[in-house]
Motif scaffolding. Structure first.
Motif, PDB file in Angstrom:
ATOM      1  N   ILE A 741      17.103 -52.855  26.240  1.00 38.42           N
ATOM      2  CA  ILE A 741      18.184 -52.566  25.306  1.00 38.42           C
ATOM      3  C   ILE A 741      17.594 -52.541  23.910  1.00 38.42           C
ATOM      4  CG2 ILE A 741      20.319 -53.435  24.288  1.00 38.42           C
ATOM      5  CD1 ILE A 741      21.020 -54.646  26.978  1.00 38.42           C
ATOM      6  N   SER A 742      17.788 -51.443  23.225  1.00 41.60           N
ATOM      7  CA  SER A 742      17.329 -51.281  21.853  1.00 41.60           C
ATOM      8  C   SER A 742      18.499 -51.544  20.907  1.00 41.60           C
ATOM      9  CB  SER A 742      16.781 -49.862  21.649  1.00 41.60           C
ATOM     10  OG  SER A 742      16.413 -49.652  20.314  1.00 41.60           O
ATOM     11  N   LYS A 743      18.232 -52.287  19.817  1.00 38.09           N
ATOM     12  CA  LYS A 743      19.305 -52.658  18.904  1.00 38.09           C
ATOM     13  C   LYS A 743      18.874 -52.452  17.459  1.00 38.09           C
ATOM     14  CE  LYS A 743      22.196 -55.941  19.730  1.00 38.09           C
ATOM     15  NZ  LYS A 743      22.853 -57.261  19.871  1.00 38.09           N
ATOM     16  N   SER A 744      19.871 -52.181  16.610  1.00 33.05           N
ATOM     17  CA  SER A 744      19.653 -52.127  15.169  1.00 33.05           C
ATOM     18  C   SER A 744      20.811 -52.837  14.487  1.00 33.05           C
ATOM     19  CB  SER A 744      19.559 -50.677  14.675  1.00 33.05           C
ATOM     20  OG  SER A 744      20.819 -50.029  14.788  1.00 33.05           O
ATOM     21  N   ASN A 745      20.655 -53.077  13.198  1.00 35.91           N
ATOM     22  CA  ASN A 745      21.682 -53.768  12.411  1.00 35.91           C
ATOM     23  C   ASN A 745      22.005 -55.138  12.997  1.00 35.91           C
ATOM     24  OD1 ASN A 745      23.461 -53.847  10.167  1.00 35.91           O
ATOM     25  ND2 ASN A 745      25.194 -53.360  11.483  1.00 35.91           N
ATOM     26  N   ASP A 746      20.979 -55.809  13.523  1.00 41.14           N
ATOM     27  CA  ASP A 746      21.175 -57.122  14.129  1.00 41.14           C
ATOM     28  C   ASP A 746      19.864 -57.902  14.034  1.00 41.14           C
ATOM     29  OD1 ASP A 746      22.287 -59.237  15.427  1.00 41.14           O
ATOM     30  OD2 ASP A 746      22.391 -58.297  17.397  1.00 41.14           O
ATOM     31  N   ASP A 747      19.928 -59.089  13.421  1.00 41.81           N
ATOM     32  CA  ASP A 747      18.753 -59.948  13.304  1.00 41.81           C
ATOM     33  C   ASP A 747      18.631 -60.767  14.584  1.00 41.81           C
ATOM     34  OD1 ASP A 747      16.689 -61.607  12.610  1.00 41.81           O
ATOM     35  OD2 ASP A 747      17.502 -62.171  10.657  1.00 41.81           O
ATOM     36  N   LEU A 748      17.606 -60.478  15.378  1.00 41.49           N
ATOM     37  CA  LEU A 748      17.447 -61.106  16.682  1.00 41.49           C
ATOM     38  C   LEU A 748      16.561 -62.346  16.647  1.00 41.49           C
ATOM     39  CD1 LEU A 748      16.935 -57.956  18.946  1.00 41.49           C
ATOM     40  CD2 LEU A 748      19.034 -59.253  18.569  1.00 41.49           C
ATOM     41  N   ARG A 749      16.085 -62.736  15.480  1.00 42.26           N
ATOM     42  CA  ARG A 749      15.128 -63.845  15.437  1.00 42.26           C
ATOM     43  C   ARG A 749      15.749 -65.173  15.870  1.00 42.26           C
ATOM     44  NH1 ARG A 749      12.966 -63.154   9.482  1.00 42.26           N
ATOM     45  NH2 ARG A 749      15.158 -62.567   9.236  1.00 42.26           N
ATOM     46  N   GLN A 750      17.008 -65.393  15.536  1.00 49.18           N
ATOM     47  CA  GLN A 750      17.662 -66.613  15.987  1.00 49.18           C
ATOM     48  C   GLN A 750      17.774 -66.631  17.506  1.00 49.18           C
ATOM     49  OE1 GLN A 750      21.050 -68.483  13.804  1.00 49.18           O
ATOM     50  NE2 GLN A 750      22.240 -67.940  15.616  1.00 49.18           N
ATOM     51  N   GLU A 751      18.077 -65.476  18.098  1.00 48.47           N
ATOM     52  CA  GLU A 751      18.152 -65.404  19.554  1.00 48.47           C
ATOM     53  C   GLU A 751      16.779 -65.606  20.193  1.00 48.47           C
ATOM     54  OE1 GLU A 751      20.704 -62.896  21.612  1.00 48.47           O
ATOM     55  OE2 GLU A 751      21.828 -62.199  19.877  1.00 48.47           O
ATOM     56  N   VAL A 752      15.721 -65.127  19.532  1.00 47.24           N
ATOM     57  CA  VAL A 752      14.366 -65.368  20.030  1.00 47.24           C
ATOM     58  C   VAL A 752      14.099 -66.870  20.088  1.00 47.24           C
ATOM     59  CG1 VAL A 752      11.913 -65.100  19.514  1.00 47.24           C
ATOM     60  CG2 VAL A 752      13.454 -63.150  19.241  1.00 47.24           C
TER      61      VAL A 752
END
Length: 1001
Positions: A741-752
């Protein structure tokens, strides 16, 4: 002043003087230099002894916590990093390095600035030589941090979190990663097969190369500045700033420095790097904005802006923002456009090591106190500065640059092109999502996604980077048509993309071959040849399988490598010759007894301590491996167990040293939690006779019913077979399907970070032999607003399950529909459900998950639940301080129904597992607390924003119940289970989501 009294209070031994005594009678009680050195050596030996287990295996968990605990002691950080570098090519250690890479990178960005040491940066550049995959991962971490600290946001507004020191630091680190990628690893010439001394020579060569890049960082900048333009340009905001702002042209001073364009308020008479490093924030050198020219586009169209209203106009378009600029004359316009376009496409500038010693900055470099010099070296004198910035003498300056710079050879160019093409390929995937979210009609997203995906250029060698360096390399060959999906949400448009891949193999005596991991594949493709050297294939050995290929032909091998690099059908065979060497060392550093001068210049007399009696060490027992509870490769991530003497109360006095307080159990002494002795009917399911499948036809029927209800009738295996029939490459060995799944406009670092903690707790449960189940999945943050997420195949959200027309009305009936009533398969599925529910109950409570509606909870075909979407954690809720989710974790009436009710044996088993899971998590609290402390330091995560970091940390400590006895913890766990069951807050939040977003409760 009474010195005796003062010194006794401090507990120090200092010279004691009697003012009335003669000089000859002065009594001096002091520690000799030898005693000081002896005490320091003992301290170092004690700390370093905690890094290893009795077998000499480096424990990355303890390495990370010890670096953080001793972050104010640069000597200790240096010594710990030495051990890390020494073991960097050991497979188990490298898995740990990748697991803790977010924390290590966070410390590299922030701590090296504070302690003026390059130890951590040295380490980062050494592992980048070991694995191009890690270089890519580190690059994306640095890109996100760069965007955090940039002076100006992409929309033209001022960045309230701007930090010029960290911004410049991230740029420098990015440039050095690119330089080390281009330089590559030194040619090993069979060193890994020629014994320990040769192995240490190779590590020393890698370290020297890293030191060269770091030491000459300022030389790179100064050399590029000799021919790069500086001067005034007119700048205009691309968009209006928030609040009152005059939208007009402003004259600013611009400087192009090593592929970065800086904008300052006024011209300045010192090197900009010096201004940033020493924070000389006078008005005339204030940094206003900056843009990295990688991925940037320079456009020069005179008619592009208001019909020739402004002369000498050009634009810069970049992920960091869009700039509108104009020069003062046509000559300056041409100069700027030419230089900027060249910088956009240019590889990193490399300094010739032979000539770099003659540079001005090199004269100032020295190894003081055993450490590398500061990154920002000053000029020798003002004459050097004037010499660089003066006008004229273009031929001489160009000649100087040519003498200083280093031409890239063919292998280096190919390696950098791969590195750049992989970044570009991933960016194209996320850019499509950004483009789709602006389409006014959401119905157009699907067709537009399909069109844009077919336009994506797949590089000759590319892969999905949601893997470890030691995972199998799967080369992308094409994107099949009509197999992708665009999701419709209010703020973004994630896209599920399907890829056809081929796994690469090494030929051996087995016709099936051996799978090739990511690090080895990339090394053999791009890092075989050191600069000016050739790989001697005649003498190389097959380290993977222990046999020698004496008749390998150089031409044949080069043809085979070219087949894999070039995008031709014959490359899809996916096989490498066995004569290539495995880059992973099998022996550990301590067992090889490496020389004490290996790490010169920053290691003088240190010798490897005796790790036989090392305290606080880890042992991964043979029984654990045989029982399938873990693997030797994963042991670097696996926490230690605690001594039975500490089983009733956990003591965290040694937490400050970064190590768990108790010694590991001896082999065979492990405590078995979650025992089924008290649950006879559940234990029966574990018996071998009862664990056999009833019949193959019944299992196939179960699979079909599960696919119908959960996967819309097509499971992953069905999808793979359907695509195999339609693919022209499906006959090639190693062919497969990968989905992301490719995403934009979303900071994924917290989920990492949360997924990292979930993976950590899974290993804790395995180590403690618990039955709790968790499903970590891969998440990659490629910038502050983009990333990739692994697809959870054969799964559906509970919301999606309940809105399916085939849904029978409740979860318990769904289990009966899939597995059959009153069957052993049904009981096994319910037990799997209980194990997953217990695992996520524990982590949901400890990490304080919020926003737990049924769209964020999945269920797979095996009957296990999986939590996703961790945008609200550590107590942060969608409603801010007001939150309806007051239960310790989500336990609905539906869940209890699957367990058989609150009085059932399965429900009591679930309660028992929750208590055991909490006690296991408490035993490893030192590690989890350290991970949290490192991550929240200077963090931009939403859960730590606005000063909430200390509050989140205190809440986490409170939920761990550190001072409580284990028996009392189990009682608390039972209380939490009863309180969570059908909690009013859970019911209200589900109803709120139903009415506001249509999510089924």
């Amino acid at each position: 002043m009474d010195l005796n009294k003062k010194d006794s209070q401090k507990n120090l031994k200092m010279p004691i003087f009697d003012r009335n005594a003669s000089v000859d009678s002065i009594q001096v009680d002091e520690i000799s230099v030898a005693q000081i050195e002896q005490a320091q050596t003992a301290k170092i030996k004690n700390i370093l002894g905690k890094l290893f287990d009795p077998n000499g295996n480096l424990d990355m968990r303890n390495v990370t916590t010890l670096i953080w605990a001793n972050r104010s002691d640069k000597t200790m950080v240096q010594k710990i990093t030495e051990q890390l570098i020494a073991n960097s090519n050991e497979r188990t250690v490298f898995n740990g390095v990748e697991f803790y890479l977010p924390q290590l990178a966070h410390m590299i960005i922030h701590l090296d600035v504070d302690i003026t040491s390059t130890a951590l940066e040295q380490f980062s550049l050494v592992i980048c030589q070991q694995s191009l995959h890690v270089a890519l991962q580190l690059n994306w971490i640095l890109v996100a941090a760069l965007e955090d600290y940039q002076p100006e946001l992409s929309d033209g507004n001022k960045n309230p979190k701007a930090n010029s020191t960290y911004f410049k630091r991230c740029i420098e680190l990015l440039q050095n990663v690119e330089r080390i990628v281009a330089l590559g690893s030194p040619s090993d010439d069979g060193m890994l097969q020629k014994g320990p001394n040769k192995q240490w020579e190779l590590i020393k060569l890698k370290l020297d190369r890293a030191n060269c890049v770091i030491t000459n960082a300022s030389v790179h900048s100064q050399t590029s500045n000799r021919t790069s333009p500086r001067g005034f340009l007119w700048h205009k905001q691309w968009t209006h700033r928030k609040g009152i702002h005059n939208h007009r042209w402003i004259k600013r001073w611009f400087s192009l420095e090593d592929r970065v364009l800086y904008c300052y308020r006024e011209p300045h008479d010192v090197d900009p790097s010096q201004a940033l490093c020493f924070k000389l924030c006078r008005k005339n050198i204030l940094l206003k904005r900056a843009i990295v020219l990688h991925h940037a586009t320079i456009q020069h169209d005179p008619a592009a802006y208001k019909n020739f209203k402004y002369e000498f106009y050009f634009t810069i378009t970049s992920p960091m923002g869009n700039w509108r600029l104009r020069a003062e004359s046509e000559a300056k316009l041409n100069m700027w456009v030419k230089a900027l376009k060249k910088a956009c496409d240019a590889p990193p500038l490399l300094i010739n090591e032979k000539n770099s010693s003659n540079s001005a900055s090199e004269k100032k470099s020295s190894l003081e106190d055993g450490f590398l010099p500061m990154r920002f070296s000053q000029m020798d004198n003002d004459d050097d500065l004037e010499k660089i910035t003066e006008e004229g003498n273009d031929d001489k300056k160009e000649k100087d640059v040519q003498n200083m710079s280093l031409e890239l050879d063919k292998t280096q160019i190919e390696r950098y092109q791969f590195f750049n093409s992989e970044r570009e390929f991933v960016r194209n995937l996320t850019d499509i999502c950004e483009e789709l979210r602006f389409l006014p009609d959401r119905d157009d997203r699907g067709p537009m996604l399909e069109k844009r995906l077919q336009e994506v250029v797949i590089p000759p060698v590319s892969y999905l980077p949601l893997v470890k360096s030691t995972d199998r390399f799967k080369k992308i060959i094409q994107i099949p048509r009509n197999e992708s999906r665009a999701f419709s949400t209010k703020a973004r448009c994630p896209a599920l993309v399907t890829f056809e891949t081929i796994s690469q193999h090494v030929e051996n005596h087995d016709s099936n071959g051996s799978a090739l991991d990511v690090a080895n594949f990339l090394h053999w493709n791009y890092m075989l040849h050191g600069q000016g050297s050739r790989l001697d294939l005649e003498t190389s050995t097959a380290a993977l399988h222990g046999f020698h290929e004496s008749n390998a032909k150089m031409d044949e091998m080069e043809d085979e490598i070219e087949m894999l690099v070039e995008d031709r059908p014959k490359a899809f065979s996916g096989f490498f010759s066995p004569s290539l060497k495995n880059i992973w060392r099998k022996d550990n550093a301590t067992a090889l007894n490496f020389p004490s001068d290996l790490f010169s210049p920053f290691s003088k007399s240190f010798k490897t301590p005796n790790f036989k009696f090392a305290k606080f060490s880890r042992r991964f027992s043979k029984n654990d491996l045989e029982a399938g509870k873990g693997s030797a490769e994963d042991s670097a991530l696996t926490p230690t167990k605690h001594n039975a003497r500490q089983q009733h109360r956990v003591n965290f006095e040694e937490k400050d040293q970064g190590i768990e307080p108790s010694i590991i159990h001896q082999a065979g002494e492990a405590t078995h939690y979650g025992s089924l002795e008290n649950f006879p009917s559940l234990k029966k399911l574990e018996n071998t006779a009862d664990n056999r499948p009833e019949n193959s036809q019944e299992l196939e029927n179960i699979r079909k019913r599960a696919a119908l209800l959960i996967c819309n009738g097509e499971s992953l295996s069905d999808k793979v077979e359907r695509l195999r029939r339609g693919s022209k490459n499906s006959s090639v060995k190693g062919w497969g399907i990968e989905r992301v799944i490719s995403k934009s406009n979303d900071d994924l670092r917290q989920e990492v970070f949360i997924m990292q903690l979930i993976s950590f707790y899974l290993e804790v449960f395995r180590k403690e032999k618990l039955d709790l189940w968790l499903q970590p999945y891969r998440i990659l943050s490629t910038s502050k607003n983009t990333g990739l997420i692994q697809v959870l195949d054969d799964s559906a959200s509970i919301h999606g399950l309940k809105k399916d027309p085939n849904y029978p009305g409740s979860l318990s009936r769904s289990f009966e529909f899939i597995y059959g009533k009153d069957s052993t398969n049904l009981e096994r599925a319910k037990k799997r459900f209980a194990q997953s529910l217990a695992g996520y109950s524990v982590v949901s409570y400890l990490l304080a998950f919020k926003d737990r509606h049924n769209g964020n909870i999945m269920i797979n075909m095996e009957g296990r639940i999986i939590h996703i979407d961790f945008g609200f954690v550590f107590g942060q809720a969608p409603g801010g301080r007001f939150s309806m989710e007051r239960a310790p974790f989500k336990l609905t009436k539906d869940y209890v129904g699957v367990l058989g009710g609150p009085d059932s044996e399965l429900f009591k088993y679930y309660e028992e597992m929750v208590g055991d899971g909490l006690n296991a998590a408490r035993k490893y609290a030192a590690v989890s607390l350290t991970l949290l402390e490192i991550t929240m330091f200077q963090s931009e995560f939403p859960c730590f924003a606005h000063g909430n970091g200390p509050k989140a940390l205190e809440g986490f400590k409170r939920r761990l119940m550190l001072g409580m006895e284990e028996g009392r913890v189990k009682e608390k766990a039972r209380e939490m289970v009863r309180r969570s069951s059908s909690h009013w807050g859970t019911v209200l939040y589900d109803k709120f989501q139903l009415h506001s977003n249509g999510i089924k409760p």
